[in-house]
Design an enzyme around this catalytic site. Structure first.
Site, PDB file in Angstrom:
ATOM      1  N   TRP A 130       0.860  -1.195   0.000  1.00  0.00           N
ATOM      2  CA  TRP A 130       0.000   0.000   0.000  1.00  0.00           C
ATOM      3  C   TRP A 130       0.891   1.239   0.000  1.00  0.00           C
ATOM      4  O   TRP A 130       1.851   1.296   0.774  1.00  0.00           O
ATOM      5  CB  TRP A 130      -0.894  -0.040   1.239  1.00  0.00           C
ATOM      6  N   ASP A 211      -0.935  -6.052   8.941  1.00  0.00           N
ATOM      7  CA  ASP A 211      -1.900  -4.998   8.655  1.00  0.00           C
ATOM      8  C   ASP A 211      -3.206  -5.684   8.257  1.00  0.00           C
ATOM      9  O   ASP A 211      -3.289  -6.338   7.220  1.00  0.00           O
ATOM     10  CB  ASP A 211      -1.387  -4.098   7.516  1.00  0.00           C
ATOM     11  N   LYS A 246     -13.244  -0.378   6.538  1.00  0.00           N
ATOM     12  CA  LYS A 246     -13.912  -1.077   5.444  1.00  0.00           C
ATOM     13  C   LYS A 246     -14.997  -2.006   5.967  1.00  0.00           C
ATOM     14  O   LYS A 246     -16.113  -1.977   5.491  1.00  0.00           O
ATOM     15  CB  LYS A 246     -12.910  -1.899   4.617  1.00  0.00           C
TER      16      LYS A 246
HETATM   17  C1  LMR Z   1      -6.840   2.666  -0.492  1.00  0.00           C
HETATM   18  O1  LMR Z   1      -5.814   1.985  -0.550  1.00  0.00           O
HETATM   19  O2  LMR Z   1      -7.381   3.129  -1.501  1.00  0.00           O
HETATM   20  C2  LMR Z   1      -7.482   2.922   0.837  1.00  0.00           C
HETATM   21  O3  LMR Z   1      -6.824   2.221   1.833  1.00  0.00           O
HETATM   22  C3  LMR Z   1      -7.652   4.371   1.131  1.00  0.00           C
HETATM   23  C4  LMR Z   1      -6.365   5.062   1.447  1.00  0.00           C
HETATM   24  O4  LMR Z   1      -6.323   5.724   2.475  1.00  0.00           O
HETATM   25  O5  LMR Z   1      -5.409   4.974   0.677  1.00  0.00           O
END
Ligand code: LMR
Length: 398
Positions: A130, A211, A246
């Site tokens: 992420w 996570d 979520k």
């Molecule tokens: C995403 O990956 O789109 C979500 O987790 C929102 C974010 O805060 O990035």
């Protein structure tokens, strides 16, 4: 003073929402930020959340401070959701947790805790991971290294390469793992792979850092926690950042939890006191509203069952949209194999398009996605999937 600051680019994910909102094309499609959407593109408040909010409104008697750990009842309820009520680590009284401002708050507090415990620690993150993981962890001063995870060509896990790299990780270092529904690639570890990872962590002594942002969006609430529960059974220590954004749809309420498993009750207590100390020196204490909603839902059988069934509907909807997109692409004689989308799970998958192709989807079709070609599958619908498939085939043909 501010003249020393340089303007920063918009966040790679959040910036997409701004661009999407400004787009006047009636056919526009938002596959950007990871929020759940219904067929009409709405992100509604879940039924059980609405009901719990009404109960809170009637029964709440004080807005006084609640302390750095947040509500004890919310902590207990969320621990049971993560670990399962009878988990040996809970029975041994080795789990401690605090409410945090969302999953991001949990990640950031964890990073400061790690920096305190071992300033030389390296956190190993999956490639890809992420986009906000590295800023969140790195800004606490931690070293970051990457392990291979996803092969973009075959759209599958590179588990052998992942294990080979993790063989070098030493005690005192951490390995960040996505508990389920990997963001951004949607490819998760199998049960056998979790077992191999648990064995390696046990042998080398590194600490897994999980996570858990999408529990319930993959296979189910319990199924999605398989890896976490296994590691918590096999290992002396674990760190978990969990999010209710979520699965309870509480995005803007910033509701999350940082949990740790300690080697003993004494170590768990000492760690909790350090976490409370980090929190106090940071934002003092977490917001209460979101965790009060969660506590109300999980403490009431009817609400909890209703929440679980709505969550199951959301999960099934995403799963069916995955199948539908693959089917539409086949129907349109797409020359590339996109069947991996139906095999992956959770909100996200990579389409495997170039930055230029993504740019074209945005500019020519108003279809928004992260420039890595990560799509939020929940942004698809029966009414837009045909348009999206047509556009994908068109940009692939150029
Ligand atoms: C995403 O990956 O789109 C979500 O987790 C929102 C974010 O805060 O990035």
């Amino acid at each position: 003073m501010f003249e020393t600051l340089e303007a920063q680019a918009a966040d790679a994910i959040l910036g997409l929402s701004i661009a999407y909102r400004a787009d006047t094309n009636p056919a526009k499609v938002d596959l950007g930020v990871g929020v759940y959407k219904t067929e009409s593109g709405a992100t509604p408040v879940m039924r059980a959340v609405k009901a719990a909010e009404k109960i809170r409104l009637d029964t709440e008697i004080s807005k006084s401070y609640i302390g750095p750990a947040g509500s004890p009842a919310a902590n207990t309820a969320l621990q049971q959701l993560l670990f399962g009520a009878d988990h040996p680590a809970l029975q041994a009284n080795r789990v401690r947790s605090v409410q945090t401002p969302g999953g991001c708050g949990a990640l950031r507090v964890a990073a400061e805790l790690i920096a305190r415990a071992n300033p030389d620690a390296t956190v190993w993150v999956s490639n890809p991971t992420w986009v906000n993981h590295i800023p969140l962890l790195g800004s606490a001063g931690l070293n970051i290294a990457e392990y291979p995870y996803y092969d973009y060509d075959s759209h599958s896990l590179q588990f052998d390469a992942m294990l080979t790299t993790l063989e070098q990780v030493k005690a005192g270092d951490l390995v960040l793992l996505h508990g389920c529904c990997h963001n951004p690639c949607g490819a998760d570890l199998s049960r056998q792979q979790w077992q191999a990872l648990a064995a390696l962590a046990k042998k080398n002594g590194f600490t897994p850092f999980i996570d858990m942002a999408y529990q319930g969006f993959g296979e189910g609430l319990n199924e999605d926690a398989y890896g976490l529960r296994l590691l918590a059974t096999e290992l002396p220590e674990l760190i978990i950042a969990s999010s209710c954004s979520k699965n309870f749809g509480l995005y803007r309420e910033r509701t999350g939890m940082l949990a740790i498993v300690g080697a003993s009750t004494k170590q768990a207590d000492a760690t909790l006191s350090n976490i409370a100390n980090v929190v106090r020196g940071n934002y003092s204490m977490p917001p209460a509203h979101g965790s009060a909603i969660v506590e109300t839902i999980l403490g009431d059988n009817l609400l909890s069952n209703d929440w679980q069934s709505e969550l199951a509907e959301m999960r099934e909807r995403i799963r069916s949209l995955r199948g539908l997109l693959v089917k539409k692409l086949v129907e349109k004689d797409c020359q590339q194999d996109f069947s991996f989308i139906a095999r992956e799970c959770g909100m996200f998958s990579f389409l495997g398009l170039s930055k230029a192709q993504v740019g074209q989807l945005i500019a020519d079709y108003s279809i928004y996605m992260v420039d890595s070609s990560r799509i939020n599958v929940a942004g698809l619908s029966h009414s837009n999937v045909d348009y999206v498939a047509t556009a994908i085939v068109a940009v692939l043909d150029v």
